[in-house]
Motif scaffolding. Structure first.
Motif, PDB file in Angstrom:
ATOM      1  N   ALA A  60      -6.769  22.418 -13.965  1.00 44.13           N
ATOM      2  CA  ALA A  60      -7.466  21.144 -14.166  1.00 44.13           C
ATOM      3  C   ALA A  60      -6.523  19.970 -13.940  1.00 44.13           C
ATOM      4  N   PHE A  61      -5.293  20.073 -14.440  1.00 46.22           N
ATOM      5  CA  PHE A  61      -4.329  18.980 -14.271  1.00 46.22           C
ATOM      6  C   PHE A  61      -3.943  18.829 -12.811  1.00 46.22           C
ATOM      7  N   VAL A  62      -3.643  19.934 -12.153  1.00 43.54           N
ATOM      8  CA  VAL A  62      -3.225  19.901 -10.745  1.00 43.54           C
ATOM      9  C   VAL A  62      -4.358  19.359  -9.875  1.00 43.54           C
ATOM     10  N   THR A  63      -5.590  19.768 -10.166  1.00 40.69           N
ATOM     11  CA  THR A  63      -6.738  19.272  -9.421  1.00 40.69           C
ATOM     12  C   THR A  63      -6.927  17.779  -9.635  1.00 40.69           C
ATOM     13  N   CYS A  64      -6.774  17.343 -10.870  1.00 35.09           N
ATOM     14  CA  CYS A  64      -6.891  15.924 -11.188  1.00 35.09           C
ATOM     15  C   CYS A  64      -5.856  15.115 -10.411  1.00 35.09           C
ATOM     16  N   MET A  65      -4.616  15.597 -10.382  1.00 33.89           N
ATOM     17  CA  MET A  65      -3.566  14.890  -9.646  1.00 33.89           C
ATOM     18  C   MET A  65      -3.873  14.866  -8.150  1.00 33.89           C
ATOM     19  N   ALA A  66      -4.392  15.972  -7.625  1.00 34.89           N
ATOM     20  CA  ALA A  66      -4.728  16.038  -6.202  1.00 34.89           C
ATOM     21  C   ALA A  66      -5.816  15.028  -5.855  1.00 34.89           C
ATOM     22  N   GLU A  67      -6.760  14.827  -6.778  1.00 39.42           N
ATOM     23  CA  GLU A  67      -7.815  13.846  -6.546  1.00 39.42           C
ATOM     24  C   GLU A  67      -7.257  12.429  -6.480  1.00 39.42           C
ATOM     25  N   ARG A  68      -6.069  12.232  -7.020  1.00 36.58           N
ATOM     26  CA  ARG A  68      -5.427  10.918  -7.012  1.00 36.58           C
ATOM     27  C   ARG A  68      -4.345  10.827  -5.943  1.00 36.58           C
ATOM     28  N   GLY A  69      -4.251  11.850  -5.083  1.00 36.71           N
ATOM     29  CA  GLY A  69      -3.349  11.813  -3.936  1.00 36.71           C
ATOM     30  C   GLY A  69      -2.016  12.515  -4.134  1.00 36.71           C
ATOM     31  N   TRP A  70      -1.835  13.244  -5.235  1.00 32.59           N
ATOM     32  CA  TRP A  70      -0.558  13.881  -5.537  1.00 32.59           C
ATOM     33  C   TRP A  70      -0.669  15.397  -5.431  1.00 32.59           C
ATOM     34  N   THR A  71       0.302  16.016  -4.783  1.00 35.74           N
ATOM     35  CA  THR A  71       0.368  17.471  -4.694  1.00 35.74           C
ATOM     36  C   THR A  71       1.765  17.910  -5.099  1.00 35.74           C
ATOM     37  N   ARG A  72       1.857  19.120  -5.618  1.00 34.90           N
ATOM     38  CA  ARG A  72       3.166  19.670  -5.995  1.00 34.90           C
ATOM     39  C   ARG A  72       3.781  20.358  -4.802  1.00 34.90           C
TER      40      ARG A  72
ATOM     41  N   GLY B 148       3.263  12.337  -2.968  1.00 35.03           N
ATOM     42  CA  GLY B 148       2.018  11.618  -2.758  1.00 35.03           C
ATOM     43  C   GLY B 148       2.050  10.802  -1.496  1.00 35.03           C
ATOM     44  N   GLN B 149       0.923  10.751  -0.838  1.00 35.14           N
ATOM     45  CA  GLN B 149       0.783   9.920   0.353  1.00 35.14           C
ATOM     46  C   GLN B 149      -0.517   9.140   0.189  1.00 35.14           C
ATOM     47  N   ASN B 150      -0.414   7.831   0.232  1.00 33.51           N
ATOM     48  CA  ASN B 150      -1.555   6.953  -0.032  1.00 33.51           C
ATOM     49  C   ASN B 150      -2.163   7.286  -1.388  1.00 33.51           C
ATOM     50  N   ALA B 151      -1.306   7.532  -2.349  1.00 34.10           N
ATOM     51  CA  ALA B 151      -1.729   7.986  -3.671  1.00 34.10           C
ATOM     52  C   ALA B 151      -1.740   6.849  -4.680  1.00 34.10           C
ATOM     53  N   GLN B 152      -2.456   7.102  -5.754  1.00 29.27           N
ATOM     54  CA  GLN B 152      -2.436   6.203  -6.906  1.00 29.27           C
ATOM     55  C   GLN B 152      -1.021   6.216  -7.472  1.00 29.27           C
ATOM     56  N   PRO B 153      -0.545   5.141  -8.075  1.00 34.50           N
ATOM     57  CA  PRO B 153       0.792   5.161  -8.667  1.00 34.50           C
ATOM     58  C   PRO B 153       0.966   6.368  -9.598  1.00 34.50           C
ATOM     59  N   PHE B 154       2.120   7.013  -9.493  1.00 35.80           N
ATOM     60  CA  PHE B 154       2.344   8.298 -10.142  1.00 35.80           C
ATOM     61  C   PHE B 154       2.144   8.250 -11.651  1.00 35.80           C
ATOM     62  N   ASP B 155       2.751   7.280 -12.312  1.00 25.80           N
ATOM     63  CA  ASP B 155       2.681   7.246 -13.773  1.00 25.80           C
ATOM     64  C   ASP B 155       1.260   7.069 -14.282  1.00 25.80           C
TER      65      ASP B 155
ATOM     66  N   GLY C 208       0.801  -1.216   0.000  1.00 21.43           N
ATOM     67  CA  GLY C 208       0.000   0.000   0.000  1.00 21.43           C
ATOM     68  C   GLY C 208       0.834   1.265   0.000  1.00 21.43           C
ATOM     69  N   CYS C 209       2.117   1.126   0.185  1.00 19.71           N
ATOM     70  CA  CYS C 209       2.984   2.299   0.214  1.00 19.71           C
ATOM     71  C   CYS C 209       3.220   2.821  -1.193  1.00 19.71           C
ATOM     72  N   VAL C 210       3.377   4.098  -1.278  1.00 15.17           N
ATOM     73  CA  VAL C 210       3.656   4.724  -2.560  1.00 15.17           C
ATOM     74  C   VAL C 210       5.072   5.254  -2.519  1.00 15.17           C
ATOM     75  N   THR C 211       5.822   4.924  -3.510  1.00 17.48           N
ATOM     76  CA  THR C 211       7.151   5.494  -3.602  1.00 17.48           C
ATOM     77  C   THR C 211       7.062   6.763  -4.426  1.00 17.48           C
ATOM     78  N   VAL C 212       7.765   7.772  -4.000  1.00 15.17           N
ATOM     79  CA  VAL C 212       7.722   9.038  -4.723  1.00 15.17           C
ATOM     80  C   VAL C 212       9.038   9.305  -5.442  1.00 15.17           C
ATOM     81  N   PHE C 213       9.888   8.293  -5.545  1.00 14.86           N
ATOM     82  CA  PHE C 213      11.163   8.499  -6.214  1.00 14.86           C
ATOM     83  C   PHE C 213      10.967   8.878  -7.677  1.00 14.86           C
ATOM     84  N   ASP C 214      10.010   8.261  -8.357  1.00 12.88           N
ATOM     85  CA  ASP C 214       9.742   8.606  -9.748  1.00 12.88           C
ATOM     86  C   ASP C 214       9.177  10.012  -9.857  1.00 12.88           C
ATOM     87  N   ALA C 215       8.417  10.414  -8.869  1.00 14.34           N
ATOM     88  CA  ALA C 215       7.739  11.695  -8.932  1.00 14.34           C
ATOM     89  C   ALA C 215       8.637  12.854  -8.534  1.00 14.34           C
TER      90      ALA C 215
END
Length: 73
Positions: free
Chosen positions: A58-70, A33-40, A18-25
């Protein structure tokens, strides 16, 4: 003892899955991301919904809905 080792190993594997690695991101414009969908896959979905311009709201909001923030650079 081996009866206990198998459930413990399975529990550890399940917990880590269940852990998400953020090395790619981290190399990709500072996404975290924390408890996020896989980045790619999140990025691909958001590109298809919001277009290739990753700077749009729209893109930033979409990513936030998937658990990713900049992160602030």
């Amino acid at each position: 003892m081996t009866r206990l080792a198998i459930p413990v190993a399975l529990a550890a594997a399940f917990a880590l899955s269940g852990c998400v690695t953020v090395f790619d991101a981290t190399d990709d414009y500072g996404w975290q991301g924390q408890n996020a969908q896989p980045f790619d896959s999140a990025k691909a979905e958001c590109r298809s919904l919001a277009g290739d311009d990753e700077g749009t709201t729209a893109f930033v909001t979409c990513m936030a809905e998937r658990g990713w923030t900049r992160t602030a650079n």
